[in-house]
Each structure stands twice: as C-alpha cells, then as structure tokens.
Motif scaffolding. Structure first.
Motif, mmCIF file in Angstrom:
data_model
loop_
_atom_site.group_PDB
_atom_site.id
_atom_site.type_symbol
_atom_site.label_atom_id
_atom_site.label_comp_id
_atom_site.label_asym_id
_atom_site.label_seq_id
_atom_site.Cartn_x
_atom_site.Cartn_y
_atom_site.Cartn_z
ATOM 1 N N MET A 1 -8.556 -4.073 4.369
ATOM 2 C CA MET A 1 -7.472 -3.218 3.882
ATOM 3 C C MET A 1 -6.425 -2.941 4.955
ATOM 4 O O MET A 1 -5.335 -2.454 4.645
ATOM 5 C CB MET A 1 -8.035 -1.879 3.386
ATOM 6 N N MET B 1 -7.754 5.522 -4.285
ATOM 7 C CA MET B 1 -7.087 4.224 -4.183
ATOM 8 C C MET B 1 -7.970 3.105 -4.731
ATOM 9 O O MET B 1 -7.516 2.267 -5.522
ATOM 10 C CB MET B 1 -6.726 3.950 -2.719
ATOM 11 N N ILE C 1 0.833 -1.204 0.000
ATOM 12 C CA ILE C 1 0.000 0.000 0.000
ATOM 13 C C ILE C 1 0.866 1.252 0.000
ATOM 14 O O ILE C 1 0.563 2.234 -0.699
ATOM 15 C CB ILE C 1 -0.939 -0.012 1.223
ATOM 16 N N PHE D 1 -3.839 -6.049 -4.998
ATOM 17 C CA PHE D 1 -3.893 -6.047 -3.533
ATOM 18 C C PHE D 1 -4.645 -7.267 -3.007
ATOM 19 O O PHE D 1 -4.207 -7.910 -2.047
ATOM 20 C CB PHE D 1 -4.565 -4.774 -3.020
#
Length: 475
Positions: free
Chosen positions: A270, A311, A55, A321
């Motif tokens: 996340m 994002m 990230i 991700f």
C-alpha cells in the motif's frame, strides 16, 4: 563510567553495513530539485509512492475515516480509549480480506489468526521470539534484506545461516543449497529451527514458482522445522507469472500446518511504511496465542486501525487500487530497465517489487568484494546515487546492486538516469572510446521514451532537470 547492557554497547543492529552507510550519505546531502540539485538521490529506499494521488482521492472523499475531521470526530473518544491488543475486529477482518484479494481470491484468511505488530520489522522479531531460543538458527536464502540481521537476531539471539543461491541459475532456491546450509549449521553445532523465505524476493524482484515452493514445504516437513513466508511484496507483482502464496501451496500438498507462518504488512503493497502496520499470520495456535501477548510491545495505533479498516473495507477502492498499482509499477519498471539497457547496464529479469537487481559486474576492476565497495563509493560520492551493494544483502558474488525505482517522482528519476548515463559514458570513454555512441543521440532517445512511460501522477511541479548541472553539461 557505569556499565550498560551488551545490547546497548554491541554491534548487533548492523548499522556498520554499507546498506545503512548509503542512507547516511543521503541524509547528509539529500537531493532537492531547487535547493540541492547536486545532492544524493535516494535509490536505496524500497518505498512505493506511485499511487499516492489515487489514495489521496479516496481519503478526501471519505473524511469520516479520519478521527480529526468533523465527519469522524464522533468516533474520537471511542477510538482514543484503551483497545484490546487483539486489535479492532473490523481492522482484522479488513486486513484478512485484503490479504485474500492480493492473492487473487485463491485463498481465505481467518481474522482470528491476524496478529498485529509495529511493521514487518516487529512482526519478524515476534516470530523469532516465538519459534527459537537464543543460539538456535534460521536458514535464509541469499541475497536477502540486510534488516533481517537486525530484525531476527539483534534482541532475540537467534543466528542466521545463509542458503547460498547463485546467479548461474538466477538465484533460485535449490534443494542442494538448502541441504548444504542445513549441514553447515549442524557442523557449527547450531540447531536449525526454521527457514525464512521472502516471496516476492527483496532484493531480486522475482517470485518463487509452485515447484520451488512445494520443494521448500517438503524440505521443512522432512526436517521438522518452521517455515516463515515473508510476503510483504505480494501486491507488487506487476506482470506474469502471478504471485503464489505459501498459503496456497499448503492447500495442495500434505503439510504439518503448525510449521507455517506468514509475515505481512501494508508498508510495501500500500505504500504505508509510516503507519507501521505489520501482521503475523500463523497456522499454529500456540504461536498465535504467544504472538498476541507479545503484540502489546508494538501495537498499531487505534487511529491507524480505524482508517485502515475503513479503507480496506471499500471493495471497489481495493479492486481498483490493486490494478492501478500494478499498472504504475509496470510502467516505471519498463522505463527504468529500458533506460539502463540503452547505456549497457543489465539486470536480473524480474516481475515484482519496488527495485531491480542491477548487474554491474563488468564495471569491477577485479572480481572481488573490495572492488565492489570501490565502485559503490564512486556511485555514492561522485554519481551521487544511494544504491545498495550486493554484499550488504549477503550476495555471494560481487558486482550486483539493488536499485529502487518507485520511491521518487518522474523528474527525480530522470535526473538519476542522466547521472547514470553520464557515468557510463565516462567509463566507456576510458575503456573503448571509438565505440561510444554520441551523447546527444542517447539524450534524444531518453526524451522520446519519456512521453510513453511517464505517469502524470508522479510529475513534480518543479522539474529538476533544468537545474541539474549534469544536464547543463550535456546541452
């Protein structure tokens, strides 16, 4: 003395739970590889730190996403001024799209049904306020997250009625257990307004299969009660079987959709608990309308909305991700559970979440919750690990503990595993001294596996292992 409110003087928050006591023990003496090598290691925090480098790379490559940068400052005034509590359209669209991707693209979510809140904590309370009056009840399968007693009950006055699930069938939710809890609520003169399920489960790390979910939908339809699906761990499923959302089930079975509500957040999937991004997604128009008004008490900051929108709108980043997160969680889970098994500690078979449901029943002096608490105090005060006893999760069977594995770097995890190994050696020496394996061989076994499982993204620049007194005692 001037009187204050019952909420202020009461114990509704539930901080007297050993779940929170473990946190206090950590905060009093937190582990640090250099400054506090004998400190308590935090294994009671369900936090996902395994993809921060991934990230961080995106953030550095997209400075325009931050309002506090030369590239993003032109959006500063626009974002700093008042924002409607509906939320930024681009934020709601990005979150809705991410929720769909996390569920394998098998279902789509309407951005107009996205209601934001201050984390899942605020989202759960918001749903409780919308669905039930004080003194009415929700059914909640056990074991369940200790914070639900606070989130759903403290300020709303809603009662929680446990649906007792048992280890004999791996804590699966059965129709018989649902009916028993429903009848128990009726006997207590409680009107049941809903059923709350956590899928994937916290603390079990398991998912609900399609048949179970269909049975749950059938149950709530027959009883005409609401179903709240807490799906905040949806993207943490790291191996088959894959996650199935309640939103997929209602596409397949006949259902009154006004009864279906989903709580989501970015805290677990996340790893952003500090951003306080909570979501209520309801199929009930009246609930969406009411929740949106209530969201003014717990909005997500505009700066956070702006960053998240940027994002999550990057399809390539999101796709990579999701894959990266699953790979890192699988690697850590395999290493952690294998290490425990080599010292005789088992756990419930799981494929999701940031924790395992560790089985220490054989270490209890007797099969009681008092014995569980005695063991927990040893783990906290002597082994110096903050793990959470099953009783704090309303587990009906003593001896189970939740242990989080994704909230620390590899070296800290190694120290934790060495402490567990030392503790198990002492226990085994006291019980069956002749059957013990040599400590040196166990140490070598752990070392050999390290290269296979350790993530380069999680290596601390200051390895705590040489400074650990437990390691010194072993060498």
């Amino acid at each position: 003395m001037v009187a204050i409110s019952k909420i202020a003087t009461g114990n509704g928050h539930g901080e007297d739970s050993p779940y929170f006591d473990g946190w206090k023990a950590y905060e009093t003496n937190p582990f640090h590889p250099i400054d506090r090598p004998d400190g308590v290691i935090q294994m009671g925090l369900a936090e996902n730190q395994l993809c921060f480098n991934f990230i961080k790379k995106w953030v550095m490559e997209h400075p325009e996403a931050s309002l506090c940068s030369a590239e993003g400052v032109n959006k500063f005034k626009e974002t700093a001024l008042f924002q409607d509590y509906h939320g930024m359209p681009e934020f709601r669209e990005a979150v809705a799209k991410f929720m769909g991707k996390v569920r394998g693209g098998r279902v789509k979510f309407d951005p107009d049904r996205i209601v934001m809140s201050g984390g899942a904590t605020g989202a759960h309370e918001m749903v409780a306020f919308c669905l039930a009056d004080p003194g009415e009840a929700f059914l909640v399968p056990t074991p369940y997250y200790p914070g639900f007693d606070r989130d759903l009950s403290w300020r709303t006055g809603v009662e929680l009625v446990p649906v007792v699930c048992e280890s004999s069938n791996n804590f699966k939710i059965t129709r018989a257990a649902l009916e028993a809890a429903y009848e128990k609520a009726k006997e207590a003169n409680l009107r049941v307004k809903g059923l709350l399920i956590t899928n994937p489960s916290n603390p079990l790390g398991t998912i609900l299969d399609q048949d179970t979910l269909k049975g749950i939908v059938k149950f709530i339809n027959e009883k005409n009660i609401h179903l709240i699906g807490d799906e905040i761990y949806a993207a943490t499923v790291f191996m088959e079987p894959e996650f199935v959302s309640i939103s997929e089930i209602i596409e397949e079975v006949e259902c009154n959709r006004d009864l279906i509500h989903i709580v989501y957040s970015l805290s677990k999937d996340m790893g952003f608990p500090g951003f306080r991004v909570g979501i209520v997604y309801s199929y009930n128009d009246a609930v969406v309308s009411c929740a949106r008004k209530m969201s003014s008490f717990g909005l997500v900051s505009s700066q956070t909305q702006h960053l998240i929108a940027k994002m999550l709108s990057d399809d390539d980043f999101v796709d990579r991700f999701i894959v990266e997160s699953k790979e890192q969680l699988l690697k850590r889970h395999k290493y952690f559970t294998l290490s425990l098994s080599q010292v005789g500690i088992g756990s419930l078979k799981s494929n999701a979440g940031l924790f395992i449901w560790m089985d220490l029943r054989k270490l209890l002096k007797e099969k009681t919750f008092d014995a569980e608490m005695d063991l927990w105090r040893v783990i906290i005060n002597e082994v110096k690990l903050n793990v959470s006893p099953g009783s704090s999760f309303h587990c009906d069977e003593p001896g189970w503990f939740r242990v989080c594995f994704a909230n620390m770097d590899d070296n800290t995890m190694e120290v934790a595993l060495l402490r567990i190994t030392t503790f198990m050696h002492k226990h085994n020496e006291a019980m069956v001294p002749r059957k013990l394996c040599r400590r040196a061989s166990l140490k070598l076994s752990l070392s050999r596996r390290r290269d296979d499982f350790m993530s380069p993204n999680m290596m601390s620049p200051h390895s705590p292992i040489p400074q650990s007194p437990l390691v010194r005692a072993r060498t």
